[in-house]
Design a protein around this motif. Structure first.
Motif, PDB file in Angstrom:
ATOM      1  N   TYR A  30       0.690  -1.247  -0.155  1.00  0.00           N
ATOM      2  CA  TYR A  30      -0.025   0.117  -0.027  1.00  0.00           C
ATOM      3  C   TYR A  30       0.925   1.320  -0.200  1.00  0.00           C
ATOM      4  CZ  TYR A  30      -4.112  -3.204   0.877  1.00  0.00           C
ATOM      5  OH  TYR A  30      -4.830  -3.886   0.738  1.00  0.00           O
ATOM      6  N   GLY A  31       2.027   1.201   0.095  1.00  0.00           N
ATOM      7  CA  GLY A  31       3.098   2.147   0.179  1.00  0.00           C
ATOM      8  C   GLY A  31       3.254   2.796  -1.311  1.00  0.00           C
ATOM      9  N   PHE A  32       2.825   1.962  -2.300  1.00  0.00           N
ATOM     10  CA  PHE A  32       3.070   2.521  -3.828  1.00  0.00           C
ATOM     11  C   PHE A  32       1.543   3.310  -3.904  1.00  0.00           C
ATOM     12  CE2 PHE A  32       5.984  -1.132  -4.041  1.00  0.00           C
ATOM     13  CZ  PHE A  32       6.902  -0.155  -4.605  1.00  0.00           C
ATOM     14  N   VAL A  33       0.394   2.834  -3.203  1.00  0.00           N
ATOM     15  CA  VAL A  33      -0.707   3.443  -3.334  1.00  0.00           C
ATOM     16  C   VAL A  33      -0.516   4.892  -2.826  1.00  0.00           C
ATOM     17  CG1 VAL A  33      -3.218   3.414  -2.822  1.00  0.00           C
ATOM     18  CG2 VAL A  33      -2.184   1.361  -3.245  1.00  0.00           C
ATOM     19  N   ALA A  34      -0.179   5.080  -1.666  1.00  0.00           N
ATOM     20  CA  ALA A  34       0.251   6.380  -0.946  1.00  0.00           C
ATOM     21  C   ALA A  34       1.186   7.180  -1.807  1.00  0.00           C
ATOM     22  CB  ALA A  34       0.735   6.093   0.348  1.00  0.00           C
ATOM     23  N   PHE A  35       2.411   6.697  -2.318  1.00  0.00           N
ATOM     24  CA  PHE A  35       3.106   7.378  -3.526  1.00  0.00           C
ATOM     25  C   PHE A  35       2.352   7.767  -4.483  1.00  0.00           C
ATOM     26  CE2 PHE A  35       7.063   5.399  -1.972  1.00  0.00           C
ATOM     27  CZ  PHE A  35       7.515   6.334  -1.135  1.00  0.00           C
ATOM     28  N   LEU A  36       1.370   7.179  -4.949  1.00  0.00           N
ATOM     29  CA  LEU A  36       0.476   7.474  -6.163  1.00  0.00           C
ATOM     30  C   LEU A  36      -0.290   8.822  -5.762  1.00  0.00           C
ATOM     31  CD1 LEU A  36       0.550   6.669  -9.110  1.00  0.00           C
ATOM     32  CD2 LEU A  36      -1.498   4.947  -8.469  1.00  0.00           C
ATOM     33  N   ALA A  37      -1.028   8.645  -4.475  1.00  0.00           N
ATOM     34  CA  ALA A  37      -1.647   9.649  -4.028  1.00  0.00           C
ATOM     35  C   ALA A  37      -0.934  10.917  -3.820  1.00  0.00           C
ATOM     36  CB  ALA A  37      -2.564   9.221  -3.010  1.00  0.00           C
ATOM     37  N   SER A  38       0.179  10.728  -3.478  1.00  0.00           N
ATOM     38  CA  SER A  38       1.215  11.777  -3.181  1.00  0.00           C
ATOM     39  C   SER A  38       1.468  12.410  -4.632  1.00  0.00           C
ATOM     40  CB  SER A  38       2.448  11.345  -2.602  1.00  0.00           C
ATOM     41  OG  SER A  38       3.321  12.497  -2.341  1.00  0.00           O
ATOM     42  N   ASN A  39       1.673  11.677  -5.542  1.00  0.00           N
ATOM     43  CA  ASN A  39       1.948  12.262  -6.968  1.00  0.00           C
ATOM     44  C   ASN A  39       0.898  13.084  -7.519  1.00  0.00           C
ATOM     45  OD1 ASN A  39       4.621  11.373  -7.034  1.00  0.00           O
ATOM     46  ND2 ASN A  39       4.044   9.327  -7.988  1.00  0.00           N
ATOM     47  N   VAL A  40      -0.305  12.602  -7.228  1.00  0.00           N
ATOM     48  CA  VAL A  40      -1.718  13.350  -7.761  1.00  0.00           C
ATOM     49  C   VAL A  40      -1.559  14.754  -7.171  1.00  0.00           C
ATOM     50  CG1 VAL A  40      -4.115  13.525  -7.586  1.00  0.00           C
ATOM     51  CG2 VAL A  40      -2.791  11.230  -8.588  1.00  0.00           C
ATOM     52  N   CYS A  41      -1.188  14.617  -5.844  1.00  0.00           N
ATOM     53  CA  CYS A  41      -1.436  15.858  -5.150  1.00  0.00           C
ATOM     54  C   CYS A  41      -0.303  16.939  -5.622  1.00  0.00           C
ATOM     55  CB  CYS A  41      -1.195  15.803  -3.682  1.00  0.00           C
ATOM     56  SG  CYS A  41      -2.445  14.998  -2.717  1.00  0.00           S
ATOM     57  N   TRP A  42       0.995  16.208  -6.071  1.00  0.00           N
ATOM     58  CA  TRP A  42       1.712  17.190  -6.284  1.00  0.00           C
ATOM     59  C   TRP A  42       1.901  17.684  -7.818  1.00  0.00           C
ATOM     60  CZ3 TRP A  42       4.453  19.832  -3.011  1.00  0.00           C
ATOM     61  CH2 TRP A  42       4.738  19.258  -1.882  1.00  0.00           C
ATOM     62  N   VAL A  43       1.217  17.311  -8.676  1.00  0.00           N
ATOM     63  CA  VAL A  43       0.683  17.495  -9.938  1.00  0.00           C
ATOM     64  C   VAL A  43      -0.396  18.491  -9.935  1.00  0.00           C
ATOM     65  CG1 VAL A  43      -0.483  16.493 -12.075  1.00  0.00           C
ATOM     66  CG2 VAL A  43       1.493  15.175 -11.057  1.00  0.00           C
ATOM     67  N   MET A  44      -1.221  18.295  -9.143  1.00  0.00           N
ATOM     68  CA  MET A  44      -2.260  19.269  -9.098  1.00  0.00           C
ATOM     69  C   MET A  44      -1.587  20.547  -8.764  1.00  0.00           C
ATOM     70  SD  MET A  44      -5.435  17.053  -7.667  1.00  0.00           S
ATOM     71  CE  MET A  44      -6.522  18.399  -7.318  1.00  0.00           C
ATOM     72  N   TYR A  45      -0.804  20.499  -7.380  1.00  0.00           N
ATOM     73  CA  TYR A  45      -0.087  21.642  -6.838  1.00  0.00           C
ATOM     74  C   TYR A  45       0.808  22.511  -7.965  1.00  0.00           C
ATOM     75  CZ  TYR A  45       2.994  24.300  -3.892  1.00  0.00           C
ATOM     76  OH  TYR A  45       3.843  25.034  -3.078  1.00  0.00           O
ATOM     77  N   GLY A  46       1.344  21.684  -8.765  1.00  0.00           N
ATOM     78  CA  GLY A  46       2.071  22.250  -9.746  1.00  0.00           C
ATOM     79  C   GLY A  46       1.187  22.814 -10.626  1.00  0.00           C
ATOM     80  N   MET A  47       0.263  22.495 -11.139  1.00  0.00           N
ATOM     81  CA  MET A  47      -0.537  22.981 -12.061  1.00  0.00           C
ATOM     82  C   MET A  47      -1.222  24.241 -11.587  1.00  0.00           C
ATOM     83  SD  MET A  47      -2.577  19.739 -13.753  1.00  0.00           S
ATOM     84  CE  MET A  47      -3.781  20.437 -14.482  1.00  0.00           C
ATOM     85  N   LEU A  48      -1.715  24.275 -10.406  1.00  0.00           N
ATOM     86  CA  LEU A  48      -2.143  25.460  -9.682  1.00  0.00           C
ATOM     87  C   LEU A  48      -1.287  26.471  -9.400  1.00  0.00           C
ATOM     88  CD1 LEU A  48      -4.696  23.811  -7.218  1.00  0.00           C
ATOM     89  CD2 LEU A  48      -5.427  24.892  -9.178  1.00  0.00           C
ATOM     90  N   GLY A  49      -0.078  26.059  -9.358  1.00  0.00           N
ATOM     91  CA  GLY A  49       0.779  27.093  -8.709  1.00  0.00           C
ATOM     92  C   GLY A  49       1.798  27.745 -10.099  1.00  0.00           C
ATOM     93  N   GLY A  50       1.524  26.974 -11.084  1.00  0.00           N
ATOM     94  CA  GLY A  50       2.421  27.447 -12.129  1.00  0.00           C
ATOM     95  C   GLY A  50       3.647  26.826 -12.108  1.00  0.00           C
ATOM     96  N   ALA A  51       3.832  25.736 -11.330  1.00  0.00           N
ATOM     97  CA  ALA A  51       5.374  25.012 -11.039  1.00  0.00           C
ATOM     98  C   ALA A  51       5.220  23.770 -12.035  1.00  0.00           C
ATOM     99  CB  ALA A  51       5.482  24.691  -9.773  1.00  0.00           C
ATOM    100  N   TRP A  52       5.136  23.975 -13.495  1.00  0.00           N
ATOM    101  CA  TRP A  52       5.027  22.924 -14.402  1.00  0.00           C
ATOM    102  C   TRP A  52       6.212  21.974 -14.394  1.00  0.00           C
ATOM    103  CZ3 TRP A  52       0.486  23.249 -15.993  1.00  0.00           C
ATOM    104  CH2 TRP A  52      -0.300  24.491 -15.876  1.00  0.00           C
ATOM    105  N   GLY A  53       7.285  22.270 -13.852  1.00  0.00           N
ATOM    106  CA  GLY A  53       8.406  21.357 -13.720  1.00  0.00           C
ATOM    107  C   GLY A  53       8.039  20.268 -12.765  1.00  0.00           C
ATOM    108  N   LEU A  54       7.527  20.838 -11.570  1.00  0.00           N
ATOM    109  CA  LEU A  54       7.037  19.882 -10.579  1.00  0.00           C
ATOM    110  C   LEU A  54       5.986  19.040 -10.939  1.00  0.00           C
ATOM    111  CD1 LEU A  54       7.134  19.065  -7.647  1.00  0.00           C
ATOM    112  CD2 LEU A  54       5.551  21.008  -6.979  1.00  0.00           C
ATOM    113  N   GLY A  55       5.165  19.601 -11.752  1.00  0.00           N
ATOM    114  CA  GLY A  55       3.834  18.842 -12.123  1.00  0.00           C
ATOM    115  C   GLY A  55       4.391  17.813 -12.990  1.00  0.00           C
ATOM    116  N   ALA A  56       5.225  18.076 -14.113  1.00  0.00           N
ATOM    117  CA  ALA A  56       5.540  17.332 -15.118  1.00  0.00           C
ATOM    118  C   ALA A  56       6.390  16.127 -14.408  1.00  0.00           C
ATOM    119  CB  ALA A  56       6.336  18.002 -16.102  1.00  0.00           C
ATOM    120  N   GLY A  57       7.331  16.426 -13.580  1.00  0.00           N
ATOM    121  CA  GLY A  57       8.015  15.511 -12.817  1.00  0.00           C
ATOM    122  C   GLY A  57       7.232  14.354 -11.866  1.00  0.00           C
TER     123      GLY A  57
END
Length: 81
Positions: A30-57
């Motif tokens: 389930y650690g991989f599931v938690a990492f996936l949830a984390s990645n979704v949060c970081w992608v959304m954070y990058g998109m909302l904040g204009g940090a496109w590199g963070l979102g793409a990574g």
């Protein structure tokens, strides 16, 4: 408000994922599931904040982590995938 929430959710789910993997027990998959949830949060954070590199990574890391997140919690221990 939304960005702050996403930032902290991304941080906490990433730490939870690392802890679950480090435990190396039946819940570790389930650690991989938690990492996936984390990645979704970081992608959304990058998109909302204009940090496109963070979102793409984060998107790329999420794609890379999709396979273990899908198979490990579902496959019985000792079975081959």
């Amino acid at each position: 408000m939304t960005q702050t929430l996403l930032e902290w959710l991304g941080c906490m789910t990433g730490l939870l994922g690392a802890m679950l993997l480090a435990l190396n027990n039946r819940y570790s998959g389930y650690g991989f599931v938690a990492f996936l949830a984390s990645n979704v949060c970081w992608v959304m954070y990058g998109m909302l904040g204009g940090a496109w590199g963070l979102g793409a990574g984060s998107h790329a890391v999420g794609i890379h982590g999709y396979q273990p997140a899908w198979t490990l919690p579902l496959v019985p221990r000792g079975a081959t995938v």
